[in-house]
Structures are given as C-alpha cells and as structure tokens.
Design a protein around this motif. Structure first.
Motif, PDB file in Angstrom:
ATOM      1  N   TYR A  29      35.162  34.747  35.871  1.00 42.68           N
ATOM      2  CA  TYR A  29      35.775  33.417  35.785  1.00 42.68           C
ATOM      3  C   TYR A  29      35.043  32.615  34.709  1.00 42.68           C
ATOM      4  N   ASN A  30      35.759  31.682  34.099  1.00 36.88           N
ATOM      5  CA  ASN A  30      35.133  30.821  33.099  1.00 36.88           C
ATOM      6  C   ASN A  30      34.051  29.968  33.736  1.00 36.88           C
ATOM      7  N   ASN A  31      32.981  29.797  32.991  1.00 33.05           N
ATOM      8  CA  ASN A  31      31.879  28.940  33.425  1.00 33.05           C
ATOM      9  C   ASN A  31      31.274  29.388  34.749  1.00 33.05           C
ATOM     10  N   SER A  32      31.265  30.728  34.937  1.00 34.55           N
ATOM     11  CA  SER A  32      30.676  31.249  36.177  1.00 34.55           C
ATOM     12  C   SER A  32      29.686  32.343  35.805  1.00 34.55           C
ATOM     13  N   SER A  33      28.722  32.508  36.622  1.00 36.29           N
ATOM     14  CA  SER A  33      27.721  33.541  36.373  1.00 36.29           C
ATOM     15  C   SER A  33      28.171  34.859  36.991  1.00 36.29           C
ATOM     16  N   GLY A  34      27.591  35.932  36.496  1.00 41.96           N
ATOM     17  CA  GLY A  34      27.928  37.245  37.039  1.00 41.96           C
ATOM     18  C   GLY A  34      29.178  37.813  36.408  1.00 41.96           C
ATOM     19  N   GLY A  35      29.947  38.479  37.182  1.00 38.82           N
ATOM     20  CA  GLY A  35      31.123  39.185  36.710  1.00 38.82           C
ATOM     21  C   GLY A  35      31.104  40.611  37.225  1.00 38.82           C
ATOM     22  N   LYS A  36      32.217  41.266  37.111  1.00 41.54           N
ATOM     23  CA  LYS A  36      32.357  42.638  37.592  1.00 41.54           C
ATOM     24  C   LYS A  36      32.743  43.546  36.426  1.00 41.54           C
ATOM     25  N   TYR A  37      32.142  44.766  36.420  1.00 41.73           N
ATOM     26  CA  TYR A  37      32.406  45.741  35.351  1.00 41.73           C
ATOM     27  C   TYR A  37      33.344  46.845  35.847  1.00 41.73           C
ATOM     28  N   SER A  38      34.075  47.374  34.896  1.00 43.16           N
ATOM     29  CA  SER A  38      35.078  48.405  35.198  1.00 43.16           C
ATOM     30  C   SER A  38      34.470  49.801  35.075  1.00 43.16           C
ATOM     31  N   ASN A  39      35.306  50.753  35.310  1.00 42.54           N
ATOM     32  CA  ASN A  39      34.958  52.144  35.012  1.00 42.54           C
ATOM     33  C   ASN A  39      34.836  52.326  33.490  1.00 42.54           C
ATOM     34  N   SER A  40      34.380  53.479  33.047  1.00 38.13           N
ATOM     35  CA  SER A  40      34.203  53.741  31.619  1.00 38.13           C
ATOM     36  C   SER A  40      35.228  54.758  31.121  1.00 38.13           C
ATOM     37  N   LEU A  41      35.598  54.618  29.882  1.00 38.33           N
ATOM     38  CA  LEU A  41      36.464  55.572  29.187  1.00 38.33           C
ATOM     39  C   LEU A  41      35.754  55.996  27.907  1.00 38.33           C
TER      40      LEU A  41
END
Length: 325
Positions: free
Chosen positions: A105-117
C-alpha cells in the motif's frame, strides 16, 4: 445448540476479517502472484516478455514493483483489482535472470513478495557431428554411434536415422554431452548411411549431422599369418645375402683368383761377369714339391786349369738348386 454453533462460526469469521484489516481500515495484502502472460521464459534476443503481478485479496490502490535480482526494474500503481502488467524487451544478457514482484500500500511499511520467474536466453544449436569409434565392422558385431552438438541452449534433443528411417527414440540431453545408441550389425543392409538431427527450444532450429557409413571389415584367413611370416623370412635372407656380398663373397673370390694366377715355379739367376757385375739374369727351373725343403746355392765354376785354385779369373757364376738332405 445449532444457534450456538452458528454464532461461534460468525465470531471466527469476524475475527479473521479484523486480523486482515490494517490500522487505517484497509485489508491486509496477501503474497502476490507473478505469472507469464505473453512470450516464453526461454527467450531469444529482441523478444518481448510480459509478466503479470496481482495480490488478492487486497484493497486498492496497490503499488506493484518488479525486481530482478533485488534491483528495481519498474513500478506500477493499481486503483482497482486488475493486475500490474510488466513488458520486458530482452536486448542483452543482462536482462536474463530471476524476477520477483512486490505488492504494498502507498505510504505503508513492509509489503509482500511474489514467487520468482527465471528468464533464460536460448541460442540456436550448431550442426551436430555423428561419429563412431570404428568405421569398419563385420557381421555379428556391436557398434556405437554418437551425436553431439557443441553449441546451443540446453536441453538438446537428438534423433538417429538410417537413410530416412528413424532407428531410435528421441534422446533429450540436459547436459553438454553426446547422445549414444548401440547397433548390432546383422546383415549387409546394416552397412547403410546413418545421420542424426538435433533441436532445442530455439524456434525453427533443427540441424542435421554429417553422413556416416560403416564399411565391411575383411576377414583374415588362417594362411595369411603364414604367408606374412614366409615373406619376412625371405626378405631377411635377401638382406643377409646382400650384406654378405661385399664383406665375404668378394674377398673370398679375389683370394682364390690371386692364388690361381700366382706362378708356382722356381727361379735361377745367372750373372755374366763379362757383361756386368750387377746384372742378374733369371731363368725358369723345374717346379719343386711344396712338402720338400730345398736350398739354393751358387756354384762358382772356374776354368779347369792346373795351378792355384784361388785364381780370381771367373768364367761363369752359376746359381742352382740342390735338395737339402
């Protein structure tokens, strides 16, 4: 009881919803999914690849960022629940590697990562080489054929032919090594022309090898070693005879010839005092036997005159030969 069960289920659902809600009232993001929507992961130069990144459930707007080896490549904002599409143009070897995306989200800390290709570059294969440890064979013999393409992206698939007929199943090699098949030479028809072909994931890139032929090996008879041995013996005899001519035969011949032409007669010498004191005249005498010993002596014949025997007048010096008793 049924009412209590429904009430408990509703409470659990509400608790999960509260846990997924952030402090500002937005639903927590899940790990996004990165998928290929256009092109292939095995690419060639100048090829376009499109990747899609989406986190669901989630409350828009959401910011999606594409990374390659933890290096940011591109970023997109989505105000709805549609995925973020990233289009890549593969222009160099640096564009190859592992890709991931991040949703936050904008102006939020962290985040989630996807799988890799993983995007890899594919190269066209080179012309394969068909070979065998032996080019000659005979009936009832096992032989091998190997097909190898030195260049090209792995994996590489090989197929063997005799004439236009396929003689083996496809062999897919994951490593840079040759594909090998085993053949049994059963009849003369097995001495035909062999070929192989190779291809990989590079489009429209099938290559055929050189032609290879087995020739019939001549079977040696039992008399051949004997003939070879006799030939070697004869050759050695000729060489020995040639070496003996200058070292033995010619000297022996010269010795015999010299002995046969040497005169076997004795010599007498007569000194005529009236002509010269030093003049010696040789005359032939009867040959002597080699087993008898002789002595040569000179008899000084003087004139038969009465008087002193030491008269110095000489009329003739005669050398003769007398048998030694």
């Amino acid at each position: 009881m049924l009412f209590l069960a429904i009430l408990l289920f509703s409470y659990c659902q509400m608790s999960q919803h509260i846990q997924k809600t952030t402090a500002n009232g937005k639903e927590m993001l899940s790990n996004p999914k990165l998928v290929l929507v256009q092109g292939t992961l095995n690419v060639v130069m100048k090829q376009n690849v499109t990747l899609s990144c989406l986190s669901e459930p989630g409350s828009p707007p959401v910011r999606y960022t594409l990374f390659k080896h933890n290096q940011q490549v591109s970023a997109l904002n989505r105000s709805d629940l549609t995925p973020a599409l990233f289009t890549l143009t593969i222009s160099s070897a640096s564009d190859m590697g592992e890709y991931k995306c991040k949703a936050e989200y904008n102006n939020s800390s962290g985040g989630k990562y996807s799988n890799s290709l993983n995007i890899t570059l594919i190269e066209p294969i080179s012309k394969p080489v068909l070979s065998s440890p032996t080019s000659q064979a005979k009936k009832g013999q096992n032989v091998t054929l190997s097909c190898f393409s030195e260049n090209g992206s792995l994996p590489i698939t090989y197929l063997f032919f005799k004439g236009t007929q396929n003689i083996s199943p496809q062999k897919t090699m994951q490593k840079r090594e040759a594909a090998v098949i085993f053949l049994f030479i059963d009849s003369l028809s097995d001495f035909g022309t062999y070929k192989c072909k190779a291809n990989n994931s590079f489009p429209n890139n099938t290559k055929y090898s050189n032609a290879f032929n087995f020739t019939l090996a001549e079977e040696r008879s039992h008399s051949q070693p004997l003939i070879i041995s006799l030939g070697l013996i004869l050759l050695l005899l000729i060489i020995g005879f040639a070496l003996a001519i200058p070292f033995f035969i010619i000297p022996l011949y010269k010795a015999k010839k010299f002995k046969s032409t040497r005169p076997s007669i004795g010599l007498t010498s007569t000194v005529n005092a009236e002509e010269s004191e030093n003049e010696v005249i040789y005359s032939e005498i009867e040959p002597v036997k080699p087993e008898e010993e002789y002595i040569n002596f000179c008899v000084i014949r003087r004139e038969e005159e009465k008087g002193n025997l030491e008269d110095p007048d000489l009329t003739e010096n005669t050398c003769t030969t007398k048998l030694l008793q």
